[in-house]
Motif scaffolding. Structure first.
Motif, PDB file in Angstrom:
ATOM      1  N   ILE A 163      46.027  45.438  55.400  1.00  0.00           N
ATOM      2  CA  ILE A 163      45.966  43.960  55.468  1.00  0.00           C
ATOM      3  C   ILE A 163      44.778  43.436  54.666  1.00  0.00           C
ATOM      4  N   GLN A 164      43.618  44.069  54.826  1.00  0.00           N
ATOM      5  CA  GLN A 164      42.432  43.633  54.074  1.00  0.00           C
ATOM      6  C   GLN A 164      42.645  43.763  52.578  1.00  0.00           C
ATOM      7  N   LYS A 165      43.328  44.815  52.151  1.00  0.00           N
ATOM      8  CA  LYS A 165      43.603  45.006  50.720  1.00  0.00           C
ATOM      9  C   LYS A 165      44.529  43.916  50.190  1.00  0.00           C
ATOM     10  N   LYS A 166      45.553  43.563  50.961  1.00  0.00           N
ATOM     11  CA  LYS A 166      46.457  42.492  50.523  1.00  0.00           C
ATOM     12  C   LYS A 166      45.731  41.146  50.404  1.00  0.00           C
ATOM     13  N   VAL A 167      44.834  40.899  51.330  1.00  0.00           N
ATOM     14  CA  VAL A 167      44.070  39.643  51.285  1.00  0.00           C
ATOM     15  C   VAL A 167      43.194  39.584  50.042  1.00  0.00           C
ATOM     16  N   ARG A 168      42.524  40.704  49.705  1.00  0.00           N
ATOM     17  CA  ARG A 168      41.687  40.732  48.507  1.00  0.00           C
ATOM     18  C   ARG A 168      42.519  40.510  47.248  1.00  0.00           C
ATOM     19  N   GLU A 169      43.687  41.155  47.168  1.00  0.00           N
ATOM     20  CA  GLU A 169      44.541  40.958  45.994  1.00  0.00           C
ATOM     21  C   GLU A 169      45.017  39.498  45.886  1.00  0.00           C
ATOM     22  N   HIS A 170      45.342  38.886  47.020  1.00  0.00           N
ATOM     23  CA  HIS A 170      45.780  37.480  46.993  1.00  0.00           C
ATOM     24  C   HIS A 170      44.659  36.551  46.497  1.00  0.00           C
ATOM     25  N   ASN A 171      43.439  36.773  46.994  1.00  0.00           N
ATOM     26  CA  ASN A 171      42.313  35.936  46.547  1.00  0.00           C
ATOM     27  C   ASN A 171      42.013  36.156  45.074  1.00  0.00           C
ATOM     28  N   ARG A 172      42.160  37.366  44.596  1.00  0.00           N
ATOM     29  CA  ARG A 172      41.922  37.653  43.174  1.00  0.00           C
ATOM     30  C   ARG A 172      42.937  36.888  42.303  1.00  0.00           C
ATOM     31  N   LYS A 173      44.193  36.856  42.719  1.00  0.00           N
ATOM     32  CA  LYS A 173      45.219  36.124  41.970  1.00  0.00           C
ATOM     33  C   LYS A 173      44.909  34.622  41.943  1.00  0.00           C
ATOM     34  N   LEU A 174      44.458  34.100  43.059  1.00  0.00           N
ATOM     35  CA  LEU A 174      44.122  32.667  43.086  1.00  0.00           C
ATOM     36  C   LEU A 174      42.971  32.349  42.147  1.00  0.00           C
ATOM     37  N   ARG A 175      41.921  33.209  42.122  1.00  0.00           N
ATOM     38  CA  ARG A 175      40.791  32.969  41.220  1.00  0.00           C
ATOM     39  C   ARG A 175      41.216  33.061  39.765  1.00  0.00           C
ATOM     40  N   LYS A 176      42.106  34.006  39.456  1.00  0.00           N
ATOM     41  CA  LYS A 176      42.574  34.177  38.086  1.00  0.00           C
ATOM     42  C   LYS A 176      43.388  32.957  37.621  1.00  0.00           C
ATOM     43  N   ALA A 177      44.254  32.454  38.508  1.00  0.00           N
ATOM     44  CA  ALA A 177      45.042  31.269  38.152  1.00  0.00           C
ATOM     45  C   ALA A 177      44.166  30.038  37.978  1.00  0.00           C
ATOM     46  N   ALA A 178      43.151  29.908  38.853  1.00  0.00           N
ATOM     47  CA  ALA A 178      42.247  28.759  38.724  1.00  0.00           C
ATOM     48  C   ALA A 178      41.440  28.843  37.442  1.00  0.00           C
ATOM     49  N   LYS A 179      41.068  30.046  37.031  1.00  0.00           N
ATOM     50  CA  LYS A 179      40.310  30.215  35.795  1.00  0.00           C
ATOM     51  C   LYS A 179      41.145  29.840  34.576  1.00  0.00           C
ATOM     52  N   LYS A 180      42.459  30.173  34.613  1.00  0.00           N
ATOM     53  CA  LYS A 180      43.333  29.812  33.484  1.00  0.00           C
ATOM     54  C   LYS A 180      43.535  28.305  33.371  1.00  0.00           C
TER      55      LYS A 180
END
Length: 568
Positions: A21-38
């Motif tokens: 569960i913790q790993k899935k949460v980290r991957e989800h937050n990483r995707k959000l940061r990447k999309a916001a950066k684009k």
């Protein structure tokens, strides 16, 4: 799994499931940061840079910003207190209603009256807040105009060639001429392609006797936003010689301003402030001199809201300014052409059209817009809406859109009308022979006259028969200081149709009974009911009534105007 003798199940999970569960949460937050950066979205708020020290009038700007901030905070606090009071009163009423099951009729009527009074007070507070906001916007425009006057070495007042005297502001001219810096005042007669040639020459002689005047026709097809686009247009574009793209008067005006700039010190630039009433062509003149669209222009009035500096050459800088505020004491037709009442929803476009039609000859309007004889402005707008296809649901003519189109024709660069040149009765009170001589000093008047003659030879003017005759009311009074702004009062508006059924001033026909006058409308019934009541001081508001003129035209074929006959 629910354990025995316990009400709730255990929340314990295995370590593998928790880590997953913790790993899935980290991957989800990483995707959000990447999309916001684009997309360029940043969570960190940008720091306000503030006003730089090199900016002119920094103290005044900061003072005005602080004053506006205090006004907004006071208004916000006032609204907050009002909402708290309303909520408290609402809770109190709900509590009383719940406690008292049966109340007498007199008490209920009293409560209804109290609620009505509270709603009226709320509306008055909202109207007062809107007036405060409107007055602050007008004060800001006055401050911006005064900044342009203070920062400029030469003031250029732009006049509409269709009504030059109505575009003059005596308060502005007196302020410029009596300024301590001894600023020069110049006139630019813009939109010269919309008036007959003889009328333009008479107005040029009239204005030239008071102040140096330049004839100008601005270009209306500049779409370049940068110098690079201008260079591309000059290299690979076809030369446009259409009437809208052509520009006249640039050479003489630029030569005169460059001569004045050369007489100044080598390092200082000549600052030229362009002032005038709304929609006379201030920004279009600057764009024509720069040959790119540096300032925002359009048919809508009031697009320029603050001063804007545009570098023309290394020694010449033009300063664009917002339009001069017209004083409310001016006549109705002057306010319809020179103010922003219609754009700011202070006046109905239907009422503005009615005041304009009273200053024109009815036969000229009929020939210009190709409409039959009309009794009042409402009939004219109804016919114009049907002719242009401005129809609402059910085929009802949209008189509001027709009135807006009519006003755009008058304020924009489309309709040709002219005013008669008045007989000269001496110079104004703020002008004298010595001041006129001083204004002409330093200018090559022979070159100015030669440039104006070349412009007259190159421009294609309309015929006198195709131009409307308009009655000018003289110079327009303007407001330059914040202290001179009128104190607005909140009044209740009432609708009436009495003024709309009046004949226009130009018609000489007596009133006769027509099918339109016999038609019964809800508004007429309401006006008949109000006649029994004592009159109150109310503000008249123009109300549009949808009238079908087809039946009138079928019944009155003998009285209709015959366009096949020659009109002299």
């Amino acid at each position: 799994m629910k354990r025995p003798k316990l009400k709730k199940a255990s929340k314990r999970v295995s370590c593998a499931k928790r880590f997953k569960i913790q790993k899935k949460v980290r991957e989800h937050n990483r995707k959000l940061r990447k999309a916001a950066k684009k997309t360029g979205i940043s969570r960190k708020p940008k720091k306000d840079a503030g006003v730089p020290n090199s900016a002119p009038f920094k103290e005044e700007v900061l003072r005005e910003a602080e004053q506006r901030k205090q006004e907004l905070e006071a208004l916000k606090e006032q609204n907050k207190i009002a909402k708290q009071q309303e909520r408290a009163e609402k809770r109190k009423k709900d509590k009383e209603a719940a406690s008292a099951e049966v109340e007498p009729a007199a008490k209920k009527a009293k409560q209804a009256k109290q609620a009505k009074k509270e709603r009226k007070a709320t509306k008055s507070r909202e109207a007062r807040a809107a007036l405060v906001k409107e007055k602050s916007a007008k004060a800001f425009k006055c401050c911006e105009l005064n900044k342009v006057i203070e920062a400029s070495d030469v003031i250029v007042e732009v006049l509409d060639a269709r009504d030059p005297l109505g575009c003059r502001c005596p308060q502005l001219e007196e302020t410029v001429l009596k300024h301590e810096g001894k600023k020069k005042l110049l006139f630019i007669l813009n939109k010269i392609d919309l008036v007959p040639k003889d009328n333009l020459e008479k107005w040029l002689g009239y204005l030239q006797a008071e102040c140096p005047t330049f004839l100008f026709k601005a270009s209306m097809q500049l779409k370049d936003r940068t110098v690079q686009q201008k260079k591309q247009r000059g290299t690979n574009a076809v030369l446009d010689r259409s009437r809208a793209a052509s520009c006249f008067g640039i050479d003489g005006l630029l030569q005169t301003l460059n001569d004045l700039a050369n007489k100044k010190d080598g390092e200082t630039m000549l600052k030229v402030g362009v002032v005038g009433f709304p929609n006379v062509g201030k920004s279009s003149i600057i764009n024509s001199l720069k040959e790119i669209r540096a300032c925002n222009v359009g048919v809508q009035r009031g697009l320029t809201r603050c001063m804007q500096e545009v570098h023309i050459t290394k020694k010449l800088k033009m300063i664009d300014s917002p339009g001069i505020l017209a004083a409310p004491s001016n006549p109705g037709d002057v306010m319809a052409l020179r103010s922003l009442q219609v754009e700011e929803k202070e006046e109905s476009p239907l009422e503005a059209v009615r005041t304009l039609l009273k200053q024109c000859i009815q036969q000229h309007i009929m020939l210009q817009y190709n409409v039959p004889d009309y009794r009042n402005s409402l009939e004219f707008l109804t016919t114009l809406a049907k002719k242009r296809g401005f129809l609402q649901k059910g085929g009802v003519p949209n008189t509001e859109l027709a009135a807006t189109t009519f006003l755009n024709d008058w304020t924009g660069a489309k309709l040709s009308y002219h005013c008669r040149v008045p007989e000269r009765q001496g110079l104004p009170s703020y002008l004298s022979e010595s001041i006129v001589t001083e204004l002409q000093s330093g200018l090559d008047m022979n070159m100015v006259r030669t440039g104006n003659e070349n412009v007259i030879r190159g421009v294609r003017f309309p015929n006198l028969a195709s131009s409307l005759s308009f009655t000018s009311k003289g110079p327009t009074a303007g407001v330059l200081n914040v202290s001179e702004l009128p104190k607005e009062t909140i009044t209740t508006t009432a609708t009436t149709e009495a003024d709309e059924m009046d004949m226009t001033a130009s018609t000489d026909k007596p009133e006769a009974e027509t099918p339109i006058s016999k038609m019964e409308t809800p508004i007429q019934e309401s006006t008949q009911k109000r006649e029994d009541k004592p009159p109150k001081e109310t503000k008249v508001k123009f109300v549009s009534v949808n009238v079908d003129l087809t039946s009138m035209q079928n019944n009155n074929n003998d009285d209709s105007y015959d366009f096949n006959t020659d009109f002299v």
